[in-house]
Design a protein around this motif. Structure first.
Motif, PDB file in Angstrom:
ATOM      1  N   SER A   1       0.831  -1.217   0.000  1.00 26.04           N
ATOM      2  CA  SER A   1       0.000   0.000   0.000  1.00 26.04           C
ATOM      3  C   SER A   1       0.858   1.257   0.000  1.00 26.04           C
ATOM      4  O   SER A   1       0.605   2.196  -0.762  1.00 26.04           O
ATOM      5  CB  SER A   1      -0.918   0.024   1.223  1.00 26.04           C
ATOM      6  OG  SER A   1      -1.826  -1.042   1.178  1.00 26.04           O
ATOM      7  N   ALA A   2       1.876   1.275   0.846  1.00 24.27           N
ATOM      8  CA  ALA A   2       2.748   2.451   0.927  1.00 24.27           C
ATOM      9  C   ALA A   2       3.518   2.629  -0.384  1.00 24.27           C
ATOM     10  O   ALA A   2       3.621   3.746  -0.901  1.00 24.27           O
ATOM     11  CB  ALA A   2       3.722   2.311   2.099  1.00 24.27           C
ATOM     12  N   GLY A   3       4.039   1.545  -0.933  1.00 25.10           N
ATOM     13  CA  GLY A   3       4.814   1.624  -2.170  1.00 25.10           C
ATOM     14  C   GLY A   3       3.974   2.060  -3.351  1.00 25.10           C
ATOM     15  O   GLY A   3       4.364   2.971  -4.105  1.00 25.10           O
TER      16      GLY A   3
ATOM     17  N   LEU B   1       2.088   6.144  -7.022  1.00 26.93           N
ATOM     18  CA  LEU B   1       1.021   6.835  -7.752  1.00 26.93           C
ATOM     19  C   LEU B   1       1.094   8.347  -7.494  1.00 26.93           C
ATOM     20  O   LEU B   1       1.014   9.145  -8.431  1.00 26.93           O
ATOM     21  CB  LEU B   1      -0.348   6.288  -7.346  1.00 26.93           C
ATOM     22  CG  LEU B   1      -1.547   6.919  -8.037  1.00 26.93           C
ATOM     23  CD1 LEU B   1      -1.494   6.684  -9.539  1.00 26.93           C
ATOM     24  CD2 LEU B   1      -2.839   6.364  -7.464  1.00 26.93           C
ATOM     25  N   ALA B   2       1.289   8.714  -6.237  1.00 25.25           N
ATOM     26  CA  ALA B   2       1.404  10.140  -5.908  1.00 25.25           C
ATOM     27  C   ALA B   2       2.614  10.758  -6.603  1.00 25.25           C
ATOM     28  O   ALA B   2       2.538  11.865  -7.142  1.00 25.25           O
ATOM     29  CB  ALA B   2       1.518  10.321  -4.395  1.00 25.25           C
TER      30      ALA B   2
ATOM     31  N   THR C   1       7.113   7.068 -14.186  1.00 28.10           N
ATOM     32  CA  THR C   1       7.368   7.084 -12.743  1.00 28.10           C
ATOM     33  C   THR C   1       6.472   6.091 -12.030  1.00 28.10           C
ATOM     34  O   THR C   1       6.924   5.306 -11.192  1.00 28.10           O
ATOM     35  CB  THR C   1       7.160   8.499 -12.174  1.00 28.10           C
ATOM     36  OG1 THR C   1       8.050   9.400 -12.831  1.00 28.10           O
ATOM     37  CG2 THR C   1       7.401   8.542 -10.678  1.00 28.10           C
ATOM     38  N   THR C   2       5.193   6.090 -12.381  1.00 29.92           N
ATOM     39  CA  THR C   2       4.242   5.184 -11.740  1.00 29.92           C
ATOM     40  C   THR C   2       4.575   3.728 -12.047  1.00 29.92           C
ATOM     41  O   THR C   2       4.569   2.879 -11.149  1.00 29.92           O
ATOM     42  CB  THR C   2       2.801   5.515 -12.183  1.00 29.92           C
ATOM     43  OG1 THR C   2       2.534   6.892 -11.880  1.00 29.92           O
ATOM     44  CG2 THR C   2       1.789   4.639 -11.484  1.00 29.92           C
ATOM     45  N   LEU C   3       4.894   3.430 -13.303  1.00 29.26           N
ATOM     46  CA  LEU C   3       5.263   2.057 -13.664  1.00 29.26           C
ATOM     47  C   LEU C   3       6.564   1.648 -12.979  1.00 29.26           C
ATOM     48  O   LEU C   3       6.676   0.530 -12.461  1.00 29.26           O
ATOM     49  CB  LEU C   3       5.389   1.914 -15.180  1.00 29.26           C
ATOM     50  CG  LEU C   3       4.092   2.033 -15.973  1.00 29.26           C
ATOM     51  CD1 LEU C   3       4.376   1.990 -17.474  1.00 29.26           C
ATOM     52  CD2 LEU C   3       3.106   0.945 -15.570  1.00 29.26           C
TER      53      LEU C   3
END
Length: 172
Positions: A33-35, A40-41, A100-102
């Motif tokens: 969840s944190a990762g 995503l942020a 970045t998200t990937l």
């Protein structure tokens, strides 16, 4: 656009690796969840940041051109060159954020399948491996020694890992 993909992958993997290491004492679902949340942020932040910075630079360039042409403010905003540059700016921002998200998902993946203590080292390995490959790619583009270019990226990843382990140990 390639530079935004590379930048996004580096940013996403390293920042998420830091989150993963920092949360390494927690259960897998918390690390995931944190990762993923942090990734995503970070990705959305990069979309906004890249677009905003590139657009500001584009506007400064447009204004300087208008001054040189002694035209009224906004004259070049109607030009095809400006409109294409603005579109490219938006595309680059989105590519940066998506990359970045990937990239941020990669250090998290092992926690779906492995025990946290094993997954942590696999996440570090994945990040180091990806950055080595990106370093080789960068070296190829810049006509540098591929091994040295790849190794520079690995040193960066190991430095991030080391510093994050220190921080995690201070606060655990």
């Amino acid at each position: 656009m390639v530079r935004y993909i590379i930048r996004g992958l580096i940013d996403g993997t390293l920042s998420t690796l830091g989150v993963v290491i920092g949360a390494s004492g927690a259960d897998s679902h918390i690390i995931i969840s944190a990762g993923l949340g942090g990734g995503l942020a970070n990705g959305l932040s990069n979309i906004l940041g890249a677009f905003t910075a590139e657009k500001a630079s584009l506007e400064r360039e447009r204004i300087n051109m208008e001054r040189k042409l002694v035209k009224n403010h906004g004259y070049l905003k109607k030009s095809l060159i400006y409109k294409n540059a603005l579109k490219d700016t938006m595309i680059c921002g989105v590519i940066d954020g998506i990359s970045t998200t990937l990239g941020s998902a990669l250090p998290v993946l092992p926690f779906f399948f492995l025990k946290p203590n094993v997954a942590l080292y696999v996440a570090i390995g994945i990040t180091v491996g990806l950055l080595f490959l990106l370093g080789i790619f960068i070296g190829k583009i810049s006509k540098e020694n591929l091994l040295i270019s790849g190794t520079k990226m690995v040193v960066g990843a190991l430095l991030v890992s080391f510093l994050c382990f220190i921080i995690e140990n201070i606060f655990s």
